[in-house]
Design a protein around this motif. Structure first.
Motif, mmCIF file in Angstrom:
data_model
loop_
_atom_site.group_PDB
_atom_site.id
_atom_site.type_symbol
_atom_site.label_atom_id
_atom_site.label_comp_id
_atom_site.label_asym_id
_atom_site.label_seq_id
_atom_site.Cartn_x
_atom_site.Cartn_y
_atom_site.Cartn_z
ATOM 1 N N MET A 130 0.531 -0.987 -0.065
ATOM 2 C CA MET A 130 -0.108 0.039 -0.072
ATOM 3 C C MET A 130 0.718 1.166 0.195
ATOM 4 O O MET A 130 2.143 0.849 0.514
ATOM 5 C CB MET A 130 -0.501 -0.444 1.075
ATOM 6 C CG MET A 130 -2.339 -0.751 1.537
ATOM 7 S SD MET A 130 -3.094 -1.205 2.503
ATOM 8 C CE MET A 130 -1.971 -0.917 4.084
ATOM 9 N N HIS A 131 1.027 1.593 -1.335
ATOM 10 C CA HIS A 131 2.028 3.096 -1.560
ATOM 11 C C HIS A 131 1.319 4.108 -0.900
ATOM 12 O O HIS A 131 0.556 5.189 -1.444
ATOM 13 C CB HIS A 131 2.927 3.189 -2.603
ATOM 14 C CG HIS A 131 3.950 3.164 -2.600
ATOM 15 N ND1 HIS A 131 4.082 4.426 -2.889
ATOM 16 C CD2 HIS A 131 5.110 3.275 -3.349
ATOM 17 C CE1 HIS A 131 5.772 4.718 -2.553
ATOM 18 N NE2 HIS A 131 5.974 3.887 -3.072
ATOM 19 N N GLY A 132 2.334 4.965 -0.520
ATOM 20 C CA GLY A 132 1.429 6.586 -0.272
ATOM 21 C C GLY A 132 2.344 7.353 -1.018
ATOM 22 O O GLY A 132 2.778 7.005 -1.834
ATOM 23 N N VAL A 133 1.360 8.922 -0.591
ATOM 24 C CA VAL A 133 2.332 9.665 -1.630
ATOM 25 C C VAL A 133 2.337 10.930 -0.452
ATOM 26 O O VAL A 133 1.295 11.392 -0.107
ATOM 27 C CB VAL A 133 1.009 10.036 -3.072
ATOM 28 C CG1 VAL A 133 1.531 11.036 -3.701
ATOM 29 C CG2 VAL A 133 0.887 9.104 -3.899
ATOM 30 N N TRP A 134 3.505 11.383 -0.038
ATOM 31 C CA TRP A 134 3.807 12.449 0.679
ATOM 32 C C TRP A 134 2.748 13.925 0.243
ATOM 33 O O TRP A 134 3.284 14.213 -1.303
ATOM 34 C CB TRP A 134 5.018 12.840 1.248
ATOM 35 C CG TRP A 134 4.964 13.745 2.083
ATOM 36 C CD1 TRP A 134 5.215 13.801 3.665
ATOM 37 C CD2 TRP A 134 5.496 14.776 1.692
ATOM 38 N NE1 TRP A 134 5.449 14.631 3.603
ATOM 39 C CE2 TRP A 134 6.181 15.514 2.915
ATOM 40 C CE3 TRP A 134 6.265 15.396 0.763
ATOM 41 C CZ2 TRP A 134 6.649 16.745 2.747
ATOM 42 C CZ3 TRP A 134 6.538 16.773 0.548
ATOM 43 C CH2 TRP A 134 6.959 17.471 1.901
ATOM 44 N N ILE A 135 1.969 14.689 0.716
ATOM 45 C CA ILE A 135 2.077 15.892 0.336
ATOM 46 C C ILE A 135 3.030 16.507 1.569
ATOM 47 O O ILE A 135 3.050 16.721 2.551
ATOM 48 C CB ILE A 135 0.315 16.271 0.030
ATOM 49 C CG1 ILE A 135 0.403 17.492 -0.033
ATOM 50 C CG2 ILE A 135 -0.131 15.791 2.054
ATOM 51 C CD1 ILE A 135 -0.942 18.025 -0.307
ATOM 52 N N ALA A 193 0.089 21.823 -6.556
ATOM 53 C CA ALA A 193 1.139 20.701 -8.133
ATOM 54 C C ALA A 193 1.931 20.271 -8.005
ATOM 55 O O ALA A 193 2.051 19.633 -8.724
ATOM 56 C CB ALA A 193 1.329 22.419 -8.908
ATOM 57 N N ASP A 194 2.497 20.650 -6.594
ATOM 58 C CA ASP A 194 3.723 19.734 -5.749
ATOM 59 C C ASP A 194 3.028 18.108 -5.890
ATOM 60 O O ASP A 194 4.074 17.351 -6.038
ATOM 61 C CB ASP A 194 4.693 20.147 -4.831
ATOM 62 C CG ASP A 194 4.667 21.420 -4.769
ATOM 63 O OD1 ASP A 194 5.398 22.161 -6.402
ATOM 64 O OD2 ASP A 194 5.083 22.277 -3.372
ATOM 65 N N PHE A 195 1.811 18.061 -5.220
ATOM 66 C CA PHE A 195 1.294 17.080 -4.905
ATOM 67 C C PHE A 195 1.305 15.942 -6.092
ATOM 68 O O PHE A 195 1.336 15.007 -5.903
ATOM 69 C CB PHE A 195 -0.202 17.311 -3.929
ATOM 70 C CG PHE A 195 -0.815 15.640 -3.295
ATOM 71 C CD1 PHE A 195 0.564 15.281 -2.538
ATOM 72 C CD2 PHE A 195 -1.980 15.435 -3.516
ATOM 73 C CE1 PHE A 195 -0.944 14.006 -2.244
ATOM 74 C CE2 PHE A 195 -2.419 14.562 -3.125
ATOM 75 C CZ PHE A 195 -2.013 12.919 -2.650
ATOM 76 N N GLN A 196 0.318 16.669 -6.708
ATOM 77 C CA GLN A 196 -0.142 16.372 -8.376
ATOM 78 C C GLN A 196 1.436 15.431 -8.846
ATOM 79 O O GLN A 196 1.298 14.882 -9.253
ATOM 80 C CB GLN A 196 -0.715 17.015 -8.958
ATOM 81 C CG GLN A 196 -2.189 17.244 -8.413
ATOM 82 C CD GLN A 196 -2.848 18.262 -8.659
ATOM 83 O OE1 GLN A 196 -2.655 18.438 -9.938
ATOM 84 N NE2 GLN A 196 -4.414 18.205 -8.376
ATOM 85 N N GLN A 197 2.401 16.226 -8.575
ATOM 86 C CA GLN A 197 3.386 16.256 -9.456
ATOM 87 C C GLN A 197 3.989 15.178 -8.522
ATOM 88 O O GLN A 197 4.797 13.948 -9.391
ATOM 89 C CB GLN A 197 4.619 17.386 -9.456
ATOM 90 C CG GLN A 197 5.747 17.153 -10.524
ATOM 91 C CD GLN A 197 5.392 16.695 -11.928
ATOM 92 O OE1 GLN A 197 4.578 17.678 -12.093
ATOM 93 N NE2 GLN A 197 6.002 16.252 -12.709
ATOM 94 N N GLU A 198 4.150 14.702 -7.071
ATOM 95 C CA GLU A 198 4.308 13.674 -6.433
ATOM 96 C C GLU A 198 3.590 12.294 -6.808
ATOM 97 O O GLU A 198 4.153 11.410 -7.000
ATOM 98 C CB GLU A 198 4.283 14.236 -5.104
ATOM 99 C CG GLU A 198 5.074 12.919 -4.334
ATOM 100 C CD GLU A 198 6.566 13.065 -3.984
ATOM 101 O OE1 GLU A 198 7.088 12.307 -3.775
ATOM 102 O OE2 GLU A 198 7.537 13.364 -5.004
ATOM 103 N N MET A 199 2.331 12.261 -6.915
ATOM 104 C CA MET A 199 1.627 11.512 -7.377
ATOM 105 C C MET A 199 2.322 10.959 -8.574
ATOM 106 O O MET A 199 2.263 9.401 -8.964
ATOM 107 C CB MET A 199 -0.099 11.576 -8.018
ATOM 108 C CG MET A 199 -0.059 12.248 -6.011
ATOM 109 S SD MET A 199 -1.811 11.848 -6.267
ATOM 110 C CE MET A 199 -2.097 13.870 -7.628
ATOM 111 N N LYS A 200 2.461 11.634 -9.903
ATOM 112 C CA LYS A 200 2.991 11.328 -11.396
ATOM 113 C C LYS A 200 4.515 10.598 -10.589
ATOM 114 O O LYS A 200 5.016 8.985 -11.451
ATOM 115 C CB LYS A 200 2.146 12.007 -12.260
ATOM 116 C CG LYS A 200 1.124 12.797 -12.808
ATOM 117 C CD LYS A 200 1.174 13.840 -13.061
ATOM 118 C CE LYS A 200 -0.229 14.384 -13.433
ATOM 119 N NZ LYS A 200 -0.077 15.459 -14.025
#
Length: 169
Positions: free
Chosen positions: A50-55, A73-80
């Motif tokens: 279960m992989h997290g994406v940090w904000i 924008a930073d969060f969406q870039q991190e998701m990608k």
């Protein structure tokens, strides 16, 4: 720095415990993904992620608004970035306090869930709901809301963005 061999040894221990799912909060060094792929290729009982994406929590605390443009924008870039990483298709440049390197291990078959964000600050959630009270429902490609609050709209939107990106790439 945790080595790939150390990660592999930990996966061996996890397998010996009969555990088959781990949660990671954020991007790890390439050795983590390499070791997980190697472990799963050499064991019948797989370990799933279960992989997290940090904000950026500081940005959320400062703005008290999940929709704030720069942090979003930073969060969406991190998701990608994380989606590319789990598919073994990313070079992540070095940044202080963050994992980086060349990611070639495709572990996407072992990622069973995304965990987007952090433990959400209740005051930020409340303020986001107040600031965007007229936003309505979210109707995306893969996710939608019914009777949702603005922060729930935001979450559905982010889930849609990562799902769309992963499907397209």
């Amino acid at each position: 720095v945790i080595t790939e061999e150390e990660y592999y040894r930990w996966f061996e221990y996890i397998g010996e415990m009969n555990a088959n799912v781990i949660r990671v909060y954020t991007l790890h060094p390439p050795g983590f993904y390499n070791a997980l792929l190697r472990y799963n290729e050499n064991h019948d009982k797989k370990i799933y992620v279960m992989h997290g994406v940090w904000i950026n929590e500081e940005g959320l605390v400062t703005s008290q608004d999940a929709f704030e443009k720069n942090n979003l924008a930073d969060f969406q870039q991190e998701m990608k970035r994380i989606a590319d990483v789990i598919h073994g298709n990313k070079v992540v440049e070095a940044r202080p306090g963050h994992a980086s390197g060349i990611y070639l291990a495709d572990i996407s078959h072992y990622v069973i869930a995304w965990i987007l964000g952090i433990e959400w600050d209740p005051y930020m959630v409340e303020n986001t709901n107040h600031l965007h009270s007229s936003i309505g429902e979210y109707n995306g490609t893969y996710f939608e809301t019914k009777g949702a609050k603005p922060f729930e709209y935001w979450l559905a939107q982010q889930m849609d963005i990562i799902a769309e990106y992963e499907m397209e790439h």
